[in-house]
Write an enzyme that holds these catalytic residues in place. Sequence first.
Site, PDB file in Angstrom:
ATOM      1  N   CYS A 104     -18.171  -8.670 -18.775  1.00  0.00           N
ATOM      2  CA  CYS A 104     -18.485  -8.525 -17.363  1.00  0.00           C
ATOM      3  C   CYS A 104     -17.845  -9.638 -16.541  1.00  0.00           C
ATOM      4  O   CYS A 104     -17.186 -10.531 -17.060  1.00  0.00           O
ATOM      5  CB  CYS A 104     -20.004  -8.550 -17.169  1.00  0.00           C
ATOM      6  N   GLY A 125     -20.688 -11.412 -21.560  1.00  0.00           N
ATOM      7  CA  GLY A 125     -20.490 -11.690 -22.975  1.00  0.00           C
ATOM      8  C   GLY A 125     -21.313 -10.804 -23.875  1.00  0.00           C
ATOM      9  O   GLY A 125     -21.763  -9.725 -23.486  1.00  0.00           O
TER      10      GLY A 125
END
Length: 653
Positions: free
Chosen positions: A2, A85
């Site tokens: 992201c 992550g």
Amino acid sequence: MCGIAGAVWYDAGKALSEEDLGRMMHVLRHRGPDDEGFYLKRLAGENQPACGVALGHRRLSIIDLSGGHQPMSNEEGTLWVVFNGEIYNFRSLRKNLEQSGHRFATRSDTEVLLHLYEEKGLDFLADVNGMFALALWDEPRRRLVLARDRLGEKPLVYQCEADRLLFASELKALLEVPGVVREIDPEALDAYLLYQYVPHPWTIYRGIRKLPPGHLAVYENSQLTVRPYWTPDFSQEERPDWKDAVEQVRELLRRSVELRLEAEVPLGAFLSGGIDSTIVVGLMQRLAGERVRTFSIGFPVAEYDETRYARIAAESFGTDHREFCVEPDAVKILPRLVWHYDEPFADSSAIPTWYVAEMTRQHVTVALTGDGGDELFGGYPRYWAIALAEGIHGLPFWLRWVFHERLWRWASQSRQKSFWGRVRRFTEGLHLPVGERYLEWIAIFNNCRRWALYTPEFQECLAMAHPERFFLETFARVAGRDVISAISLADLFTYLPCDLLVKVDIAAMAHSLETRPPFLDHHLVEYAGKLPGSWKVRGRRGKRILIEAFRDLIPPAIQTRGKMGFGVPLDHWFRGPLAQLAREILLHPRTMRRGYFRQEAIEKLLEEHQQGRWNHSYRIWALLFLELWIRRWIDAEEFLDLGNMLTPVSRAV
């Protein structure tokens, strides 16, 4: 995977508007094309100072595709997090938290972080195994917590000014905030020309910083505190039984690969045909329930092409393999690299990395990589070279003269991989202490070359600059180890997070592709980092213990092959199709007026390379990237039109 961004402020005049946050997230859309979320709130001052918070998130959905929307809060809405992550051990962490009474509303790994913080406060990352950059807002304490994974796989930058802190996954997002000044830091520019990257905690911009790997930053009451949460001690060697160590390395890496197969989207792997990626793919194929999809990239120039070895590995494991032979067109690739990399970045292997990520994303959303294996297990030829240099220092004085650099100045450097060029480079710096010698070898522009390049005016700006300290201070922490261990560990904490992981993250996320490097599981790093260097490098062969641990997985042709860097034929290009581009841009009056470089020094560099007297290709690339970056991000040129300056590279390679 992201993109995140946001701010906390204690001055209403510095509030981040919804429009500001929207622009920040818009330029990060490539990091998360699947979803977008915002959280903005202003808190009145009662017993605490008034403040405001803004959190933004762009999502690439990997786990819990329907339920992982961010920003995410706890049940009471008192904690909010944006996260980039993967937490690989989130299932075991979640089980322990549920046994302690915590209740979960989603299946995502992100929610685990909120409950860990509720349980452990600022120690919440102690048991987390993953790659991440995150921002957690603790509303009752009016505290913002920033954190980055142990080895620096995921980026996080911030600007802390009076009564406001801004943060983002990429620099370009910070530049969308009104009032953020684009001022080049001269010391960062100097460091860039030494290392080919700007090392943490600096960025190319004055006043903007990178959060170092393995660190927490806490912003509370307008005060910022940055501290490490992971400080492995590699100063002492451990020497277990050899067979036990082989089995432990095998099991730790097997477990790491297994954890990184968790995904609800298509998954594959980069396969270069080197030892590291071959082992990763072999383990994946044994653990997966279906054929692993693998991807390789090559060049028409034979000395840069690895596809033959990748094909051997793919056939050995029976993977669903795809190869891409690329003839890069610099007209197309350079402006895109300049935009995505945000600051000067001179590792030319970003070009093949870009292409393999672009092609891989057409088939999968997640790809495992072999990054970290060279630093952890002594894979670079320069490691045995540094050991050889130490051995030379033990020779009688009269024999050491054979290796004096003056005797080898005739040696050609016209080709990057020529034998005599390597001999000459080896002799340069032999008289220096080991850390400084190694830095001399890896520098793009060493101290003498940089100083000869700079104008007197720019030299004055650098009177207090000492960019070599970044590497030498890291090396000093492990200098008591054998020379191979000390140098490779210094690379693990400098070159790996600042160059290799940046290169892969930016190239992959530009195409919305998540990459996962199993060699960087911190349990494996902590174990392998303490093993003796002689267990990794013997003579000219590296990765001794790694090859022993996975001999059954590595085809014989790959076990015995030499190391080939993931590079591009820059030396060819700058004597052919890129020669005109380099000359026109680097000697343009506009470039010279910036006041950084002496024109005669640039002319000499280009002439020596064009005539084949020296291989200055990496230096020319570094200067070219820098100037194009300045035109895009400082001069704010929206488009870089290089089309009239050169013949497409594909015609020359």
